[in-house]
Design an enzyme around this catalytic site. Sequence first.
Site, short mmCIF file in Angstrom:
data_model
loop_
_atom_site.label_atom_id
_atom_site.label_comp_id
_atom_site.label_asym_id
_atom_site.label_seq_id
_atom_site.Cartn_x
_atom_site.Cartn_y
_atom_site.Cartn_z
N ARG A 79 0.82 -1.22 0.00
CA ARG A 79 0.00 0.00 0.00
C ARG A 79 0.86 1.27 0.00
O ARG A 79 0.50 2.27 0.62
CB ARG A 79 -0.96 0.02 1.20
CG ARG A 79 -1.90 -1.18 1.24
CD ARG A 79 -2.78 -1.29 0.00
NE ARG A 79 -3.55 -2.51 0.04
CZ ARG A 79 -3.17 -3.67 -0.53
NH1 ARG A 79 -2.03 -3.73 -1.20
NH2 ARG A 79 -3.92 -4.73 -0.45
N SER B 259 -10.75 0.62 3.10
CA SER B 259 -9.95 0.21 4.25
C SER B 259 -9.33 1.42 4.93
O SER B 259 -8.69 2.24 4.28
CB SER B 259 -8.84 -0.75 3.81
OG SER B 259 -9.39 -1.94 3.28
N GLU C 266 -4.21 3.67 6.31
CA GLU C 266 -4.07 3.45 4.87
C GLU C 266 -4.62 4.65 4.10
O GLU C 266 -4.20 4.93 2.98
CB GLU C 266 -4.82 2.18 4.45
CG GLU C 266 -4.69 1.85 2.98
CD GLU C 266 -5.24 0.48 2.63
OE1 GLU C 266 -5.87 0.36 1.56
OE2 GLU C 266 -5.05 -0.47 3.41
#
Length: 297
Positions: free
Chosen positions: A170, A220, A290
């Site tokens: 990520r 997320s 995130e």
Amino acid sequence: MHDGTLQRLFPAAKFDEPLRRYTAWKIGGPADALLEPSSIQELLSAVELAGEHGVPVTVLGGGTNVLVRDGGIRGLTIRLAKSLRGVKLSGETLVAEAGALYPVLANMTASRGLAGLEFATGIPGTVGGAVFMNAGAYGSETARVLLWADILRDGRVVRMGPEELGLSYRRSILHDHPGWVVLRAAYRLHPGDPEDLRERIREFRTLRMNGSPNRPSCGSTFKRPPGDFPGRVIEAAGLKGLRVGQIEVSTVHANYFVNLGGGTASDALRLMELVRERVRERLGVELEPEVRVVGEP
């Protein structure tokens, strides 16, 4: 920058535009100027013009995995998801512009018997955002199929491979260079049976629908901690349903923070920090956000 400069420089833009209209979380203050370029050339020209006049530039893709703060974004905000969706297939190579939607690419390539992007059906974002985040799902990620991406950096278009982009979980080098802009990306695919690929996409879509809340969220909220999953950790800490203002830890999936209606970025940030503190205190686990936070308080 409300002295008329932006109106003169970018007459095609929208001014004082509420960004909550363009984010999956339905949160976000106003953009001084919001431009949705119709071509890569228009994008290049806008960024060049902004640079010449000292106007800060912020790029938004599909509005997922981003939190725009309540004060909005100063300068020029460029949104890619509306028009920059051009796609070209050549053999087993797919080239897509930065605004192309990942689920659309997954369906298109599967129907043509090309495998590799099925995981993208679970990522409701754009090519640009996927490269920026090294987006992934269901055991795969962008880095596995990416050949190169054309990046606008310091006024030049540079073609960068996965290693140069520093793709990891990520993350990419783009996080360290907010002025760089993804223009397009190429993917290496391989032959597969169209029906098998479509069935796999249907399975992924079902998993996502069954495991996701039906209220606005950014996707997320936290990255996976080593050897675990953020949703499981947050639930184990007893935090499902925890709420600050109109933002709530979803009772469906604890790594989704949902907007119950009228939620603010300050609510979301306070809830994120509260969850991090309680997970740290109760389980000794450190959660890393995130979601990308942009704009002013």
